[in-house]
Design an enzyme around this catalytic site. Structure first.
Site, PDB file in Angstrom:
ATOM      1  N   HIS A 162       0.829  -1.207   0.000  1.00  0.00           N
ATOM      2  CA  HIS A 162       0.000   0.000   0.000  1.00  0.00           C
ATOM      3  C   HIS A 162       0.871   1.268   0.000  1.00  0.00           C
ATOM      4  O   HIS A 162       0.448   2.316   0.499  1.00  0.00           O
ATOM      5  CB  HIS A 162      -0.954   0.040   1.205  1.00  0.00           C
ATOM      6  CG  HIS A 162      -1.860  -1.142   1.307  1.00  0.00           C
ATOM      7  ND1 HIS A 162      -3.137  -1.158   0.780  1.00  0.00           N
ATOM      8  CD2 HIS A 162      -1.667  -2.364   1.864  1.00  0.00           C
ATOM      9  CE1 HIS A 162      -3.698  -2.331   1.013  1.00  0.00           C
ATOM     10  NE2 HIS A 162      -2.829  -3.084   1.664  1.00  0.00           N
ATOM     11  N   SER A 293      17.076  17.238 -17.510  1.00  0.00           N
ATOM     12  CA  SER A 293      16.373  18.510 -17.511  1.00  0.00           C
ATOM     13  C   SER A 293      17.157  19.535 -18.310  1.00  0.00           C
ATOM     14  O   SER A 293      18.395  19.529 -18.305  1.00  0.00           O
ATOM     15  CB  SER A 293      16.182  19.015 -16.076  1.00  0.00           C
ATOM     16  OG  SER A 293      15.626  20.315 -16.065  1.00  0.00           O
ATOM     17  N   LYS A 299      20.291  16.809 -13.090  1.00  0.00           N
ATOM     18  CA  LYS A 299      19.123  15.949 -12.895  1.00  0.00           C
ATOM     19  C   LYS A 299      19.175  14.777 -13.857  1.00  0.00           C
ATOM     20  O   LYS A 299      19.472  14.936 -15.052  1.00  0.00           O
ATOM     21  CB  LYS A 299      17.840  16.755 -13.121  1.00  0.00           C
ATOM     22  CG  LYS A 299      16.565  16.013 -12.726  1.00  0.00           C
ATOM     23  CD  LYS A 299      15.365  16.968 -12.780  1.00  0.00           C
ATOM     24  CE  LYS A 299      14.105  16.307 -12.259  1.00  0.00           C
ATOM     25  NZ  LYS A 299      13.622  15.250 -13.154  1.00  0.00           N
ATOM     26  N   GLU A 306      10.336   4.832 -18.048  1.00  0.00           N
ATOM     27  CA  GLU A 306       9.255   5.657 -18.602  1.00  0.00           C
ATOM     28  C   GLU A 306       8.882   5.190 -20.011  1.00  0.00           C
ATOM     29  O   GLU A 306       7.696   5.173 -20.380  1.00  0.00           O
ATOM     30  CB  GLU A 306       9.684   7.122 -18.617  1.00  0.00           C
ATOM     31  CG  GLU A 306       9.762   7.738 -17.222  1.00  0.00           C
ATOM     32  CD  GLU A 306      10.355   9.134 -17.212  1.00  0.00           C
ATOM     33  OE1 GLU A 306      10.777   9.610 -18.292  1.00  0.00           O
ATOM     34  OE2 GLU A 306      10.402   9.755 -16.129  1.00  0.00           O
TER      35      GLU A 306
END
Length: 439
Positions: A162, A293, A299, A306
């Site tokens: 959860h 980025s 980053k 993805e």
């Protein structure tokens, strides 16, 4: 484009269907050519076709299979639902490659109909792609995940259910689970393929086999098996079943959807465990493939997970279209075959390339962030679960709540609540807890 080899029927279809700009998958074209080359040789063996013409048809078909004339098949994939336009396109090109000696219908299409050859080509293209490309790619991904499972066998971390802290597990256990998901996916795909290999060839227009000798289809299938090595090419369970529906392709697509669901779960977990590097979960280091980025220096993003998630979404969407297409088998013929072909072969291609890239560019380069895993393993208060048998659920609950509210270490709170120090130290062994009943 080189010299135009197709004829008037192809041009009509090009003019009639300016729909998507997307052509029929080339794998289907090549399998139609294989079928026609094999059919010509069988027709010659049966005394139905001159041997010289049969040889020329077979040679012309071979050139199409070799990719020499890919630009001669310009018809949009969204065309007549039986694929008749593409069948005529292939007939015309083969005829032209024989110098017109082989008539496009009387010779090239002898013993055939669009209604049996086009769906047969779709089945065989799908069988070929699944057998020779997708399954090896999934097995490569499974091996990469299993390798990491072995590498991370002793890396203990917090389990999560959860999205909340749970009892400790190992990274190795998680990656072993991922490997098993992919392995099960391979089995699901393999289980669908015997049905995909059953082709309607020989049924001609409606499944009766009109204008085709009874020996024709078995002999053509035999040649296709010998030429391709695809041992699952087989006769249909029933000619009217094979002609009237595309259930086997729907079944294969369903297996691909399950693979996509599995890959989504795996990619999401890996991306989450790699989140950070300082204020995320931070249990994995993912390979740094590119800048993350255009404005935030340094980053790095989980680009391959993805990609896998996006590909999986597309495969699930493709399955919906295939399912609807599979419903459209009115009476003796399904007439949504080009739609099914486009989406099924698209799914096979996407899953193949995404699985390969995921394995090679992401999974193989993953490293454990042991500072992060050690912190999460030590920090999860759910380790108190191991005390249940000794002190009972209620007291363990009290200890966890007080540790949560105070921020004090679990051990300190447990001892303050009367738990024996030796009992606590013997019981709260993170590696032993992670092994569960396998310890």
């Amino acid at each position: 484009m080189s010299e135009t080899l197709y004829g008037s029927e192809t041009q009509k279809a090009v003019d009639n269907f300016p729909i998507s700009g997307e052509r029929v998958p080339i794998q289907v074209i090549k399998w139609q050519a294989r079928i026609k080359g094999a059919a010509a040789l069988v027709n010659a063996e049966l005394g139905k076709l001159d041997e010289g013409i049969a040889t020329k048809i077979s040679e012309a078909a071979g050139k199409i299979v070799a990719g020499e004339h890919d630009d001669q098949f310009p018809i949009d994939v969204f065309q007549t639902g039986s694929g008749t336009s593409t069948n005529m396109n292939v007939n015309e090109v083969i005829s032209a490659l024989t110098g017109g000696e082989a008539h496009r219908n009387d010779h090239v299409n002898m013993g055939q109909s669009s209604n049996d050859t086009f769906p047969s080509a779709v089945h065989l293209a799908s069988l070929d792609e699944a057998t020779n490309r997708l399954i090896p790619a999934l097995k490569q991904l499974e091996a990469s995940l299993q390798s990491k499972a072995d590498e991370f066998v002793d890396v203990v971390k917090a389990g999560r259910t959860h999205l909340m802290d749970a009892v400790p597990v190992t990274l190795g256990q998680e990656f072993a689970g991922y490997a098993a998901q992919v392995r099960q996916g391979v089995k699901r795909v393999e289980n669908a393929l015997p049905h995909v290999g059953q082709i309607p060839l020989g049924g001609t227009a409606t499944g009766t086999g009109l204008n085709t000798p009874a020996e024709f289809a078995p002999k053509v299938r035999e040649k296709l098996v010998a030429d391709s090595g695809l041992e699952l090419i087989a006769a249909p369970a029933d000619p009217f079943e094979a002609q009237g529906n595309r259930d086997a392709l729907v079944e294969l697509s369903g297996a691909l959807k399950v693979v996509a669901v599995s890959l989504t779960k795996i990619a999401q977990d890996i991306a989450l465990m790699g989140s950070g590097p300082r204020v995320g979960i931070g249990e994995l280091f993912l390979p740094e493939l590119q800048k993350g980025s255009s404005i935030m220096p340094g980053k790095v993003n989980p680009v391959l997970p993805e990609v896998v998630i996006q590909v999986s979404a597309q495969v699930i969407g493709n399955d919906t279209a295939i399912t609807i297409g599979g419903m459209q088998g009115q009476f003796e013929l399904n007439v949504r075959v080009p739609l099914i072909a486009r989406n099924l072969l698209g799914s096979l291609h996407l899953l193949t390339t995404a699985s390969t890239a995921f394995a090679e560019k992401c999974v193989d380069g993953i490293r454990a962030n042991t500072k992060g895993t050690d912190a999460s393993a030590a920090g999860t208060l759910a380790t108190a679960t191991a005390l249940n048998e000794a002190i009972g659920y209620d007291l363990a609950t009290t200890i966890v709540k007080k540790a949560t509210d105070s921020g004090e270490p679990l051990r300190d709170v447990a001892l303050a609540e009367g738990v024996d120090a030796d009992l606590f130290d013997k019981t709260i062994d993170l590696r032993k807890i992670a092994r569960g009943n396998q310890g």
